[in-house]
Design a protein around this motif. Structure first.
Motif, short mmCIF file in Angstrom:
data_model
loop_
_atom_site.label_atom_id
_atom_site.label_comp_id
_atom_site.label_asym_id
_atom_site.label_seq_id
_atom_site.Cartn_x
_atom_site.Cartn_y
_atom_site.Cartn_z
N TRP A 164 -10.68 -1.82 12.57
CA TRP A 164 -12.06 -2.08 12.13
C TRP A 164 -12.04 -2.71 10.73
CZ3 TRP A 164 -15.82 2.35 10.41
CH2 TRP A 164 -17.07 1.81 10.10
N LYS A 165 -11.21 -2.15 9.84
CA LYS A 165 -11.12 -2.69 8.48
C LYS A 165 -10.57 -4.10 8.49
CE LYS A 165 -9.00 -1.76 3.97
NZ LYS A 165 -8.12 -0.84 3.20
N ASP A 166 -9.58 -4.36 9.34
CA ASP A 166 -8.92 -5.66 9.36
C ASP A 166 -9.78 -6.74 10.02
OD1 ASP A 166 -6.74 -4.53 8.12
OD2 ASP A 166 -5.55 -4.32 9.94
N THR A 167 -10.53 -6.37 11.06
CA THR A 167 -11.27 -7.36 11.84
C THR A 167 -12.77 -7.35 11.59
OG1 THR A 167 -11.61 -5.89 13.74
CG2 THR A 167 -9.53 -7.14 13.67
N GLY A 168 -13.28 -6.26 11.05
CA GLY A 168 -14.72 -6.11 10.88
C GLY A 168 -15.44 -5.71 12.16
N LYS A 169 -14.68 -5.44 13.23
CA LYS A 169 -15.26 -5.05 14.51
C LYS A 169 -14.76 -3.65 14.89
CE LYS A 169 -15.37 -9.82 16.22
NZ LYS A 169 -14.91 -10.74 17.29
N PRO A 170 -15.67 -2.72 15.15
CA PRO A 170 -15.26 -1.35 15.49
C PRO A 170 -14.85 -1.22 16.96
CG PRO A 170 -17.64 -1.46 15.43
CD PRO A 170 -17.14 -2.83 15.04
N THR A 171 -13.86 -1.97 17.40
CA THR A 171 -13.42 -1.95 18.78
C THR A 171 -12.86 -0.57 19.15
OG1 THR A 171 -12.79 -4.27 18.53
CG2 THR A 171 -11.96 -3.11 20.48
N LEU A 172 -13.30 -0.06 20.30
CA LEU A 172 -12.95 1.31 20.76
C LEU A 172 -13.44 2.37 19.79
CD1 LEU A 172 -9.28 0.92 22.08
CD2 LEU A 172 -11.41 0.67 23.35
N TRP A 173 -14.33 2.01 18.91
CA TRP A 173 -14.80 2.90 17.85
C TRP A 173 -16.27 2.61 17.64
CZ3 TRP A 173 -13.89 7.33 16.15
CH2 TRP A 173 -14.01 7.75 14.83
#
Length: 325
Positions: free
Chosen positions: A164-173
């Motif tokens: 999430w921190k690296d991509t800005g997307k909370p994938t699976l989160w």
């Protein structure tokens, strides 16, 4: 933030319709090939501990003996990659595949080292130094100064938060605090109440030196209770979905004159938290495949659990993880 269901889930209907043309027995033939647990394929010295992780009970060497030096493991620690992740697992460890699924779903670069318990590789000095519990799974995050992580639940939380921190997307989160709390609750439920009970049921049914029927019954019944909790949660999610999107029949469903199983959304995927797949869901998948070994058929006893697992097993990243790639 996890979507709140503003768009009607019409796209998934065709996917489900197509998926039904190739029905799967139990969960997935691909997963069955992994042979996660079976009395025939797992050596007698492999056991399931109270935490649900696979461990070695080696009669040829005392657990308190000094760990030996193993060249393969030593060589790895002396020549670690500069980036990506290394997953330490075992081919009979459901929790290891759980981590592999999340790494694959997040499209992270990783390599898996399947430890040889018969050679005692889990007691190599370097491995014990990074993982004092000397069990699998364990992960090294090479992009974070070779950070060592152990305990599957902690590993999953690290992976989704860092991604999430690296991509800005909370994938699976999720970026919603309330949903994060719900996801974490299900994750802890799986690691503390789901996997350990299945592990104990398998141990007493297949590996214990004496057959103790009361122990088999106790843990099998507890596994069944745990699945009833999940079934109820998924059924409530299913009902809410149908009542919201199958509005023309909502009154009939509410009155009980029409079964909800007749709804066009009766096969649409529902998840434990929010409207998207999260680690709350995928953490259950590897263990769902072994419950039939203790006499529980989730397809007939827990239909929502079966549909939920079936949707996850159709995901390419999940199958990639189970192939050990």
């Amino acid at each position: 933030m996890v979507k709140k269901g503003n768009d009607k889930p019409t796209a998934g209907k065709e996917q489900i319709k197509q998926g039904n043309t190739n029905p799967i027995s139990q969960l997935s033939s691909a997963l069955k090939q992994v042979n996660i647990v079976s009395a025939e394929s797992v050596p007698n010295d492999v056991r399931f501990d109270i935490n649900g992780d696979t461990s070695l009970m080696d009669s040829s060497q005392n657990q308190n003996d000094e760990p030996q030096e193993f060249s393969r493991i030593t060589n790895f620690f002396q020549n670690q990659p500069l980036d990506g992740y290394t997953l330490f697992s075992h081919r009979s460890a459901p929790n290891g595949y759980k981590v592999a699924i999340v790494l694959s779903e997040l499209k992270l670069k990783y390599n898996t080292i399947f430890l040889d318990f018969n050679k005692g590789e889990h007691r190599a000095l370097e491995f014990v130094a990074m993982n004092p519990n000397a069990r699998v799974p364990a992960v090294i995050d090479h992009g974070l100064n070779n950070l060592a992580l152990w305990e599957s639940g902690a590993i999953l939380l690290h992976l989704v938060n860092k991604n999430w921190k690296d991509t800005g997307k909370p994938t699976l989160w999720s970026d919603d605090l309330a949903e994060q709390s719900q996801i974490t609750a299900w994750l802890f439920f799986q690691t503390s109440g789901h996997a350990p009970m299945i592990g104990q049921a398998l141990h007493f049914k297949y590996f214990h030196t004496q057959k103790i029927q009361s122990a088999i019954d106790r843990y099998t019944n507890e596994v069944r209770r745990v699945y009833s909790v999940i079934e109820m949660a998924l059924a409530e999610r299913r009902e809410a979905l149908i009542m919201e999107f199958d509005s023309e029949n909502a009154q009939a469903y509410s009155l009980g004159t029409t079964q909800m199983s007749q709804s066009k959304f009766s096969e649409y995927p529902v998840w434990l938290v929010g409207d998207q797949l999260t680690i709350a869901d995928v953490c259950f998948v590897p263990w769902n495949n072994v419950v039939d070994r203790v006499g529980i058929n989730i397809k007939t006893e827990f239909p929502e659990v079966y549909k939920w697992t079936k949707h996850m097993m159709r995901r390419p990243a999940v199958n990639k993880a189970f192939r050990g790639e």
